[in-house]
Design an enzyme around this catalytic site. Sequence first.
Site, PDB file in Angstrom:
ATOM      1  CG  ASP A 134      42.943  53.296  34.258  1.00 51.06           C
ATOM      2  OD1 ASP A 134      43.944  52.657  34.284  1.00 51.06           O
ATOM      3  OD2 ASP A 134      42.874  54.580  34.577  1.00 51.06           O
ATOM      4  CB  ALA A 135      42.837  46.960  33.629  1.00 49.16           C
ATOM      5  CE  LYS A 136      46.247  53.488  36.953  1.00 51.93           C
ATOM      6  NZ  LYS A 136      44.912  53.667  36.588  1.00 51.93           N
ATOM      7  NE  ARG A 137      42.728  43.317  35.231  1.00 53.08           N
ATOM      8  CZ  ARG A 137      41.915  43.802  36.029  1.00 53.08           C
ATOM      9  NH1 ARG A 137      42.275  44.074  37.194  1.00 53.08           N
ATOM     10  NH2 ARG A 137      40.768  43.334  35.793  1.00 53.08           N
ATOM     11  CB  THR A 163      46.149  51.470  31.829  1.00 59.52           C
ATOM     12  OG1 THR A 163      45.418  50.908  32.791  1.00 59.52           O
ATOM     13  CG2 THR A 163      45.830  52.475  31.181  1.00 59.52           C
TER      14      THR A 163
END
Length: 274
Positions: free
Chosen positions: A93-96, A120
Site C-alpha cells: 500500500d504505497a498510493k504512488r 496501490t
Amino acid sequence: MTFIEMLKGAERRHGSMLCVGLDPEPSRFPAQMKDDAAKIYDFCARIVDATADLVIAFKPQIAYFAAHRAEDQLERLMKHMRETAPHVPVILDAKRGDIGSTAQQYAREVFDRYGADAVTLSPFMGFDSIEPYLKYEGKGAFVLCRTSNPGGDDFQSQRLSSVEGSPLMYEHIAQLANGRWNTNGQLGLVVGATYPAEIERVRALAPALPLLIPGVGAQGGDAVATVKAGWRPDAPIIVNSSRAILYASSGADFADAARREAQKTRDVLAAAKG
C-alpha cells in the site's frame, strides 16, 4: 503465476476474502515491544505467522515502516512472507502517483526492491502514471477509485461535465480501469467499505475487476453489506482490516488474539456470500 491467479487461489484455499493490513504503530505494541521501532519486523512477522492460513492477501502500508526508518525491516518482512506463505499475495500500500522516469523508479521500488505482488496507485496524473507498473508481467495495480475517507467527496463525487454521460469522477475512474487502461488485465480498484452503494456501482461498471476494500473494522465499514455489494463468483474482493486485528490484544497473547479476530472476520465475510 499472475497476481490474479494468486488471489483466486488464496480465496479458494483459505475460503477467505480477508486481507490483513500491516500498519505497525510501536506505541500500540504489547508491553514487551511497546515504543520500540526496532521490533516492527518481529511484531508483523508474528501477525503473519498467526493469520497466513486465514487470508486472501496481506497489505503492508509503506508509510508505517518509512516513518520509523524501518524499510530494511519491511524488506525482511516481505522476504518472510514469500518464504512462509508463498501462495498469499502481498499488496504494498504505497498510493504512488507520478509520471515518467519517477514512476519507473517507484515501480522498481515496489516490485524489484520489495518484491510485492501488487501496489496501490493514485490515478490523478492519468494513465502515464499507471503504465510503468503494468510493464511488470503478472503484477497487479489497484487504482484509487472511491476511497473510505470523508474527504474523498471533494473530488471523487464530482460530476465530469466534459465526459460523455457526465459521470461522477469515481465512476469515470472505474470505467477507465475496466477499459482502455487495463491493457494486460492487471488492474483492480480501491473502493471503501464505508460506501456500500458505491461498491455496488463500481461492481456494475467493472464486473470482473478485483476490488480492494479497506474500511472494515476500526473504520466502521459493514462487512456483510460490503460482500453483498461487491463479491461475485468470478470477481474477487479483498476486504482489508488492519487495526482491529493487529491490536486485538495489548498483551503477550497479541498474535493469538489477532488470529481469533481474523478468523471471526473471515467467517463473517464468508457467511455473507449467502
